[in-house]
Design an enzyme around this catalytic site. Structure first.
Site, PDB file in Angstrom:
ATOM      1  N   GLN A  56       0.806  -1.229   0.000  1.00 32.20           N
ATOM      2  CA  GLN A  56       0.000   0.000   0.000  1.00 32.20           C
ATOM      3  C   GLN A  56       0.838   1.277   0.000  1.00 32.20           C
ATOM      4  O   GLN A  56       0.348   2.320  -0.406  1.00 32.20           O
ATOM      5  CB  GLN A  56      -0.936   0.030   1.217  1.00 32.20           C
ATOM      6  CG  GLN A  56      -2.091  -0.946   1.133  1.00 32.20           C
ATOM      7  CD  GLN A  56      -3.099  -0.604   0.032  1.00 32.20           C
ATOM      8  OE1 GLN A  56      -3.149   0.518  -0.482  1.00 32.20           O
ATOM      9  NE2 GLN A  56      -3.899  -1.583  -0.341  1.00 32.20           N
ATOM     10  N   GLY A 115       1.756  -4.792  -8.459  1.00 32.08           N
ATOM     11  CA  GLY A 115       1.521  -3.901  -9.602  1.00 32.08           C
ATOM     12  C   GLY A 115       0.204  -3.158  -9.552  1.00 32.08           C
ATOM     13  O   GLY A 115       0.142  -1.950  -9.809  1.00 32.08           O
ATOM     14  N   CYS A 166     -11.244  -8.360   0.493  1.00 30.55           N
ATOM     15  CA  CYS A 166     -11.214  -9.813   0.664  1.00 30.55           C
ATOM     16  C   CYS A 166     -12.221 -10.289   1.693  1.00 30.55           C
ATOM     17  O   CYS A 166     -12.639 -11.432   1.672  1.00 30.55           O
ATOM     18  CB  CYS A 166      -9.818 -10.262   1.093  1.00 30.55           C
ATOM     19  SG  CYS A 166      -8.529  -9.370   0.256  1.00 30.55           S
TER      20      CYS A 166
HETATM   21  C1  LIG Z   1      -3.505  -5.886  -2.071  1.00 28.15           C
HETATM   22  C2  LIG Z   1      -2.596  -6.219  -0.963  1.00 28.15           C
HETATM   23  C3  LIG Z   1      -1.860  -7.411  -0.968  1.00 28.15           C
HETATM   24  C4  LIG Z   1      -2.044  -8.471  -2.035  1.00 28.15           C
HETATM   25  O1  LIG Z   1      -1.550  -8.080  -3.277  1.00 28.15           O
HETATM   26  P1  LIG Z   1      -2.095  -8.874  -4.576  1.00 28.15           P
HETATM   27  O2  LIG Z   1      -1.169  -8.452  -5.668  1.00 28.15           O
HETATM   28  O3  LIG Z   1      -3.504  -8.407  -4.784  1.00 28.15           O
HETATM   29  O4  LIG Z   1      -2.009 -10.321  -4.283  1.00 28.15           O
HETATM   30  C5  LIG Z   1      -0.995  -7.656   0.070  1.00 28.15           C
HETATM   31  N1  LIG Z   1      -0.827  -6.756   1.052  1.00 28.15           N
HETATM   32  C6  LIG Z   1      -1.500  -5.599   1.101  1.00 28.15           C
HETATM   33  C7  LIG Z   1      -1.245  -4.644   2.211  1.00 28.15           C
HETATM   34  C8  LIG Z   1      -2.404  -5.284   0.096  1.00 28.15           C
HETATM   35  O5  LIG Z   1      -3.072  -4.145   0.154  1.00 28.15           O
END
Ligand SMILES: *Cc1c(COP(=O)(O)O)cnc(C)c1O
Length: 397
Positions: free
Chosen positions: A182, A203, A328
């Site tokens: 993030q 990404g 999620c």
């Molecule tokens: C979105 C997110 C992930 C997972 O990333 P993906 O590429 O969607 O698997 C992991 N950690 C945080 C803090 C996220 O916001």
């Protein structure tokens, strides 16, 4: 109807220049990076450029420390399971320290390892979701093999004292992994300056494509592999590279670096406008993110006497796209583990909305949101028996 997208912590739209960079690799430059001929070299060069772009964004010493993965989730799994397995094979320690507010990609990986003989300490957090640093310090033992603490939280936006955590980790010679999915592109980040051993990024949280992530592995940090097969990624992650996505992530990293400061300024201005607008016409709302240490653009608010899922559906009908807790967990009525860790009562947690802004949002969009949200909330509260009871009992006699 025109839509207003305020859910950038779930995913971001592809930047037009990223698409432009990717297109040749989805069409005529289709080579496999492992082939020796011209098509293969073309792909290999593109991957190398992207590796440099990502290394540059996070301050890695060398592009060889960048390993492309299929997602942020895979990067988190690789870091944690990779270290755990290596230490198991060496008969070393079996203790991992993380926090109670991690993304499920870290949390569920640690819970999985607990079923396989590892001990995990979940460091508690304060009311804003910042870890208790003393609890972290006290959790360290001879058996500790890894500390994994996220940089910034996806639900609340709260930023962890990662420099302090790194200092503690270094003093005990324990590798530090941070999920920076993030924060990358929003906060200045330098893995060398901070002394981070492992860092995950993704990404699609960065205006790049979905299905591509990175695990930064500081030179000298040893891990078992997650994927076994060919000798891709210097023998650290087997599988033919997703060249178009890698090129896209590289381009997104470069843009993130160039535009970071102006984006942050834009996000801070719009977030403040949203905050002020909501407070002006509503009461009974509480911000959950840290007042100082918070990601630009994230505003997590609990509204009293409102059911979050219903609020989100009502907003969706008005074209306003926001989230409860994290993407999620939406769809399930369980309050988010993050809000629970902050100590928010389940009923109030149910009324929580995450607004997460992005580079394309405008002042006019925020005006529309601060106009519509309070009206919908007033309507919903008007139908709530608890709200009516509270109004009555708080009237002066
Ligand atoms: C979105 C997110 C992930 C997972 O990333 P993906 O590429 O969607 O698997 C992991 N950690 C945080 C803090 C996220 O916001």
């Amino acid at each position: 109807m025109k839509r207003i997208y305020l859910d950038h912590n779930a995913t971001t739209p592809l930047h037009p220049e990223v698409l432009e960079a990717m297109t040749p690799y989805l069409t005529n430059r289709f080579g496999n990076g492992s082939s020796i001929h011209a098509y293969g070299r073309e792909a290999r060069n593109a991957i190398d450029t992207a590796r440099e772009q990502v290394a540059d964004l996070i301050g890695a010493k060398s592009p060889s420390e960048i390993v492309f993965t299929s997602s942020g989730t895979e990067a988190d799994n690789h870091a944690i399971k990779g270290l755990a397995e290596l230490q198991r094979s060496r008969n070393a320690g079996h203790h991992i320290i993380t926090s109670s507010v991690e993304h499920h990609a870290v949390l569920h990986t640690c819970q999985h390892l607990e079923k396989h003989g590892f001990d995990v300490t979940y460091v508690p957090v304060d009311r804003y979701g910042r870890i208790h640093i003393d609890a972290l310090r006290e959790a360290i033992s001879e058996a500790t093999i890894l500390i994994s603490i996220m940089h910034a939280n996806n639900e609340t936006g709260t930023v962890q004292p990662i420099a302090e955590v790194a200092e503690i980790a270094a003093a005990h010679d324990i590798p530090l992994h941070t999920d920076a999915v993030q924060s990358v592109g929003k906060l200045p980040l330098d893995v060398q300056e901070l002394g981070i051993s492992l860092l995950s990024l993704s990404g699609h949280k960065l205006y790049g494509p979905k299905g591509i992530g990175v695990l930064y592995i500081r030179r000298g940090t040893r891990l078992e592999n997650l994927m076994h097969g060919g000798s891709h990624e210097r023998n650290r992650r087997a599988g033919s590279e997703n060249v178009p996505a890698i090129v896209g992530l590289g381009a997104a990293a470069q843009i993130a670096k160039t535009d970071r400061e102006s984006n942050v300024e834009h996000l801070n201005r719009l977030t403040q406008k949203l905050r002020d607008g909501l407070h002006e016409s509503l009461d009974g709302l509480y911000e959950n993110g840290h007042p100082q240490h918070c990601l630009p653009g994230t505003l997590n608010i609990s509204f009293e006497f409102v059911e979050g899922e219903s609020l989100i559906l009502r907003l969706d009908m008005e074209g306003i796209c926001v989230s409860t807790g994290s993407a999620c967990t939406s769809g399930s009525m369980e309050p988010s583990h993050v809000l629970a860790a902050l100590g928010i009562q389940p009923q109030l947690a149910q009324g929580t909305v995450r607004f997460s802004l992005g580079r394309d949002n405008t002042e006019a969009e925020i005006d529309e949101v601060t106009d519509k949200v309070p009206k919908i909330i007033e309507q919903m509260r008007g139908m709530s028996p608890e709200y009516k009871r509270k109004r009555k009992s708080s009237k002066p006699t």
